[in-house]
Design an enzyme around this catalytic site. Structure first.
Site, mmCIF file in Angstrom:
data_model
loop_
_atom_site.group_PDB
_atom_site.id
_atom_site.type_symbol
_atom_site.label_atom_id
_atom_site.label_comp_id
_atom_site.label_asym_id
_atom_site.label_seq_id
_atom_site.Cartn_x
_atom_site.Cartn_y
_atom_site.Cartn_z
ATOM 1 N N ASP A 33 1.214 -9.419 4.522
ATOM 2 C CA ASP A 33 1.519 -7.908 4.085
ATOM 3 C C ASP A 33 2.829 -8.166 3.213
ATOM 4 O OD1 ASP A 33 1.677 -5.460 3.671
ATOM 5 O OD2 ASP A 33 1.763 -4.889 5.881
HETATM 6 C C1 BGC Z 1 1.450 -2.122 3.706
HETATM 7 C C2 BGC Z 1 0.293 -2.364 3.533
HETATM 8 C C3 BGC Z 1 -0.200 -2.148 2.311
HETATM 9 C C4 BGC Z 1 0.806 -2.901 1.204
HETATM 10 C C5 BGC Z 1 0.336 -2.928 -0.150
HETATM 11 C C6 BGC Z 1 2.478 -2.461 2.626
HETATM 12 O O1 BGC Z 1 3.733 -2.083 2.680
HETATM 13 O O2 BGC Z 1 1.872 -2.211 5.139
HETATM 14 O O3 BGC Z 1 -0.750 -1.839 4.386
HETATM 15 O O4 BGC Z 1 -1.462 -2.560 1.873
HETATM 16 O O5 BGC Z 1 1.941 -2.455 1.444
HETATM 17 O O6 BGC Z 1 0.634 -1.490 -0.695
#
Ligand code: BGC
Length: 676
Positions: free
Chosen positions: A229
């Site tokens: 993530d």
């Molecule tokens: C989130 C993800 C997301 C990523 C990109 C993160 O803060 O937890 O679910 O895909 O950001 O936006």
């Protein structure tokens, strides 16, 4: 002869310099509103940038995108075919602008109503989540877009998620928190997995050799991309050795300096890096991303079809929870004036916030406009009020719109704010025919005011067009059929998570407080084990306010004539369960027949019932249909901590069939024998 992807990628890797290889392990960075994440280009070898977009309910970076009703609304439809259409539409929206990696679906289980991302997930039951998620992923990938199942794993709340350590048993992981990920890999063939921010049993998910290599790769056979993530790994050696392939959105930890230092020390080898590149590039090659143009602008001509799917999702997913005196649908014979109250009727919060949410732009249909659209044809006068005032007493019906913000990186209170609760009460004091339309992604405290209102509609976050479906339901043009994909408790102290969730004294906010806030690390003890949601309330004999699977219709149904194909099931035999469903009303309607299993003599503690099947049936007035569902050995087994494996014992089971978990109509018993 065509070259196999694995051979073609091997060949590419052989041509890469060490610098190029290391460079490929991290994305190009994040640019607010423009780039969420993308892989590095390597034009010398003809490897293009692969662009990624959030997420599950629509592609936020696509021009003129459609925001679909929240994913939790899709779960409430109990309609896997619709999930396939929704997934295809989201994929086509992404592909139109060349986003060939979708950062969804989110499949974390609903453990607490407070979780700021419940709206992005599929509810509290692993069976339902799997049935809804598999067709979604298959459609996304059939359209040429890589789906990313996230967030692996035990990321079930957002409160200081980077500091929380989910302490969770192997059995709860296997039975509750893993199944959607495992099915995504083994049944849907998902090509990417995103790790979560939290720690799991003391180890950051993105550093966990156990989770990534033992479980994902060795036990489940996953050979696709494991990405972090965004900004969620901290230790180069641990991350690279864990089996994680790609650091997103850029190489803060898997960068040249740090990786070269490890190579120099001999802590890691170049072969390990080659394996990471194989995991990333093979799926790209299989999806044609190394060959074809990534964008397909011609797909934008499908926007009207996507719009229809978005509206249909809301039609089928909105849940009618209370309908005293048949206050709904609004009937033009008896209703001449309707008061609409609350600023959300105008603002229309279309989605939760964070990665999964976005502004639907000018095409957003607001509740008040959708309601006016139908009311004007029926000669019903609509008057809007910001807050309840005396004049609403003159209306035949008062509809008050209430919402709560759910947002990534925050958990919200279970209770509505005092102001919102007071407005509901004022409205019902002024007008006895009050209906509440609540827009949220999870459960909320309603016991303190629900007796004062006649109607309650759980409307989720509607996306660009969902308001149209709500208006149709209010006026009876659509008969509601959505069912709750989670239980709503009377009070927090009734729930499995009580005392097992937030650090003591924590007060959750109603507003987003910003992203960069530190906090001491804390444990979230999943002490309830496998007993979350209805599994808990049933076992403890606690009556919830609304059970899992509950939802009213304007029709009434009768389920009858339960028969089993046999009273004994041996080994791998399949049991077929039949029943009849009758629409006992004068109105066409849709019912969801739910099938549960109860192990009545297990040596281990088992839930009183577990969902193992459902069927969505549309029945004309007074029509009867036969339903057939099957269960197999795997549906009866459980994870044993003692044996470290899935077990099934000889014994008796109940089959329970109903249209909501509070209302099991029929029960039959059969015996399972491992051997004849
Ligand atoms: C989130 C993800 C997301 C990523 C990109 C993160 O803060 O937890 O679910 O895909 O950001 O936006």
């Amino acid at each position: 002869m065509e070259t196999l992807p694995v051979n073609r990628v091997k060949d590419l890797i052989n041509q890469m310099t060490l610098d190029e290889k290391i460079n490929y392990l991290g994305g190009t960075g994040f640019v607010e509103g423009k780039i969420i994440g993308e892989t590095q280009p390597l034009s010398r070898l003809g490897i293009p940038v692969v662009k990624m977009t959030d997420a599950t309910s629509g592609s936020k970076l696509t021009e003129d995108h459609i925001l679909f009703p929240a994913f939790i609304c899709l779960a409430a439809t109990f309609n896997p075919e619709l999930s396939a259409s929704y997934g295809l539409a989201v994929a086509e929206q992404s592909k139109a602008d060349g986003y060939r990696v979708l950062l969804g679906p989110g499949v974390n289980m609903y453990r607490v109503p407070h979780c700021g991302r419940n709206f992005e997930y599929l509810g509290e039951d692993p069976y339902l989540a799997c049935e809804m998620m598999i067709p979604y992923i298959k459609s996304v990938q059939d359209a040429g877009v890589i789906a990313t199942v996230k967030h692996f794993v035990a990321n079930n709340s957002e409160h200081y998620r980077k500091n929380s350590n989910s302490v969770v048993s192997e059995r709860a992981l296997r039975e509750i928190y893993y199944p959607a990920f495992k099915a995504a890999i083994q049944e849907a063939g998902v090509k990417a997995v995103m790790t979560s921010y939290n720690l799991v049993n003391g180890e950051w998910a993105g550093h966990s050799y156990h989770l990534i290599t033992n479980v994902l790769r060795n036990q489940w056979g996953f050979d696709g991309i494991v990405m972090s993530d965004w900004w969620s790994i901290y230790n180069t050696e641990k991350a690279i050795k864990s089996g994680l392939d790609l650091e997103m959105p850029s190489a803060c930890i898997l960068n040249k300096k740090r990786i070269n230092a490890l190579l120099d020390k001999g802590t890691i080898t170049e072969e390990l890096i080659d394996q990471r590149l194989m995991n990333i590039l093979k799926p790209f090659c299989e999806m044609g991303l190394l060959d074809e143009e990534h964008s397909d602008p011609s797909l934008s001509k499908k926007w009207p079809e996507h719009e229809r799917i978005a509206i249909e999702t809301a039609r089928q997913g909105i849940v009618l929870l209370k309908n005293q005196d048949d206050i709904l649908p609004i009937n033009s014979d008896s209703t001449k004036k309707v008061a609409i109250i609350g600023e959300n009727a105008i603002v229309t919060s279309a989605s939760g916030g964070g990665a999964g949410g976005f502004d639907p732009g000018e095409r957003l249909v607001r509740y008040l406009d959708a309601i006016n659209g139908i009311a004007s044809k029926k000669d019903i006068e609509i008057t809007y009020f910001d807050v309840p005032i005396n004049n609403i007493a003159n209306a035949d019906i008062a509809v008050i719109f209430v919402t709560m913000l759910e947002h990534e990186f925050m958990d919200r209170p279970f209770e509505l704010s005092d102001t919102q609760k007071e407005r509901i009460r004022q409205t019902s004091r002024l007008n006895p025919n009050t209906v509440v339309v609540l827009s949220v992604g999870g459960g909320a405290e309603m016991s303190s005011w629900i007796d004062e209102v006649k109607g309650l509609v759980y409307n989720w976050y509607p996306g660009t067009y969902g308001a149209l479906a709500l208006a149709e339901i209010l006026f009876g043009e659509i008969n509601p059929s959505g069912k709750l994909p989670f239980t709503i408790e009377h009070r927090e102290s009734d729930a499995h998570y009580y005392g097992n969730f937030l650090p003591e004294e924590t007060e959750l906010p109603h507003e987003f407080q910003g992203w960069n806030r530190g906090s001491p690390n804390f444990d979230i003890n999943y002490r309830e084990g496998i007993f979350i949601g209805y599994r808990w309330y049933d076992t403890k004999n606690i009556q919830p306010l609304f059970p899992f699977g509950f939802g009213l219709s304007y029709s009434t149904f009768k389920i009858d004539n339960l028969t089993l194909s046999s009273d004994t099931v041996i080994g791998d035999e399949t049991l077929t369960i039949c029943c009849s469903v009758q629409n006992t009303s004068d109105i066409d309607g849709t019912e969801i027949v739910q099938l549960y299993i109860q192990d009545i003599e297990s040596s281990e503690s088992r839930p009183k019932k577990e969902l193992k099947g459902f069927k969505r049936l549309t029945l004309k007035a007074h029509e009867t249909k036969q339903v057939e569902m099957t269960i197999m050995k795997d549906d009866l087994s459980f994870w044993s901590e003692v044996k470290g494996d899935w077990q099934i014992e000889d014994g008796s089971f109940h089959v329970l069939v109903g249209n909501s978990s509070a209302d099991i109509h029929l029960q039959a018993t059969f015996v399972y024998l491992r051997k004849a």
